[in-house]
Design an enzyme around this catalytic site. Structure first.
Site, PDB file in Angstrom:
ATOM      1  CG  HIS A 217      -5.600  -3.070  -1.174  1.00  0.00           C
ATOM      2  ND1 HIS A 217      -4.604  -2.551  -2.064  1.00  0.00           N
ATOM      3  CD2 HIS A 217      -5.214  -2.420   0.114  1.00  0.00           C
ATOM      4  CE1 HIS A 217      -3.745  -1.626  -1.369  1.00  0.00           C
ATOM      5  NE2 HIS A 217      -4.223  -1.520  -0.107  1.00  0.00           N
TER       6      HIS A 217
ATOM      7  CE1 TYR B  55      -4.552   7.550   0.858  1.00  0.00           C
ATOM      8  CE2 TYR B  55      -4.195   7.529   2.903  1.00  0.00           C
ATOM      9  CZ  TYR B  55      -4.251   6.984   1.883  1.00  0.00           C
ATOM     10  OH  TYR B  55      -4.409   5.861   2.042  1.00  0.00           O
TER      11      TYR B  55
ATOM     12  CG  ASP C 159      -2.007   0.992   1.334  1.00  0.00           C
ATOM     13  OD1 ASP C 159      -3.044   0.886   0.586  1.00  0.00           O
ATOM     14  OD2 ASP C 159      -1.897   2.104   1.790  1.00  0.00           O
TER      15      ASP C 159
END
Length: 287
Positions: free
Chosen positions: A258, A201, A98
């Site tokens: 994922h 982010y 990730d």
């Protein structure tokens, strides 16, 4: 080693296995921690490797700067280099999942002198992602990336209804309810942890040029992708080989989400061991 330091920040570390053995460094993503690698670490330790998993910037109490500029890729890469130095290693075998995978790609592209090999898990090479956004539904699949950059709203969503909304989102992406609840409860309970995790982010707009400029990776690389990944599509996965000039192996896990470290830890550990043991001699495979 229980921790390492960089620029006054303290990073907690899980360091297991014999010092002097082949060293594998595991970088977690969002909303995980070093403990998310537990099931992957067990077979690696049984194989005789030294396994090091840090709680990365923002996730560890002693390393949560407030400025989003502190979470740019250059800082995250420098953290990994400082960890390798603290471990007393010249080179390591780097593994990332990730967001940790995004950092691992950048370490491999900019500091290949510190790596024996790279095992990238889930996230494609940054240039492959950019290209796929222009030629596939990748931009829509990664909707959460834009949402997490907003002020205050992501925090409110994670905390809403005692975290039940966030847990449900993680479940829909393939994570079990038990593990999803563990991750969300930790972020909700630890002051500063949620803001620190989201800062990765929020720093992305400051790093657009860095992602586009990411160079080709020359170290031996294994890329592990799963067909059940709802955030990272096949197009970006298949384009990744364009940006690896060293020995490259592309492994596809059918039906896995994922969350490969949690859902398929033994298969992932086997891929890591194969890369560590095979090094530059591993053949390239077509999916």
């Amino acid at each position: 080693m229980e921790a390492f330091f960089r620029n006054g920040l303290r990073f907690e570390v899980l360091d297991q296995g014999p010092v002097g053995a082949e060293t594998v460094v595991l970088l977690h993503g969002f909303p995980q921690s070093a403990r998310s690698w537990a099931a992957v670490s067990r077979p690696l330790l049984a194989a005789g490797y030294r396994v090091i998993a840090p709680d990365q910037r923002g996730y560890t109490p002693g390393a949560r700067p407030r400025s989003r500029r502190s979470y740019r890729l250059g800082e995250l890469v420098a953290d990994v280099v400082a960890l390798i130095d603290a471990a007393g290693a010249d080179r390591v075998h780097l593994v990332g999942h990730d967001w940790g995978d995004g950092v691992a790609w950048m370490v491999a592209a900019t500091r290949p002198d510190r790596l024996h090999s790279l095992t990238a898990v889930s996230a494609p090479h940054p240039r492959a992602v950019v290209n796929a956004m222009l030629t596939s539904p990748q931009l829509l699949q990664a909707w959460h990336v834009g949402f997490f950059q907003l002020p205050w709203l992501p925090e409110a969503a994670v905390r809403a209804r005692s975290g039940r909304y966030a847990v449900a989102l993680l479940q829909r992406s393939g994570l079990s309810e038990h593990v999803a609840r563990e991750y969300i409860d930790r972020l909700r309970a630890d002051p500063g942890a949620l803001a620190g995790a989201l800062s990765w982010y929020r720093a992305m707009p400051l790093d657009v040029s860095a992602g586009r400029a990411a160079g080709a990776v020359t170290v031996p690389t294994t890329y592990v992708w799963s067909t059940g990944d709802t955030a990272l599509g096949r197009r970006a996965a298949e384009l990744t080989r364009r940006w690896v000039t060293g020995p490259f192996d592309f492994k596809v896990l059918d039906g896995v989400s994922h969350w490969i470290p949690e859902q398929a830890p033994e298969e992932l550990a086997a891929s890591i061991s194969e890369r560590v043991d095979g090094g530059a001699d591993l053949p390239s495979e077509d999916p």
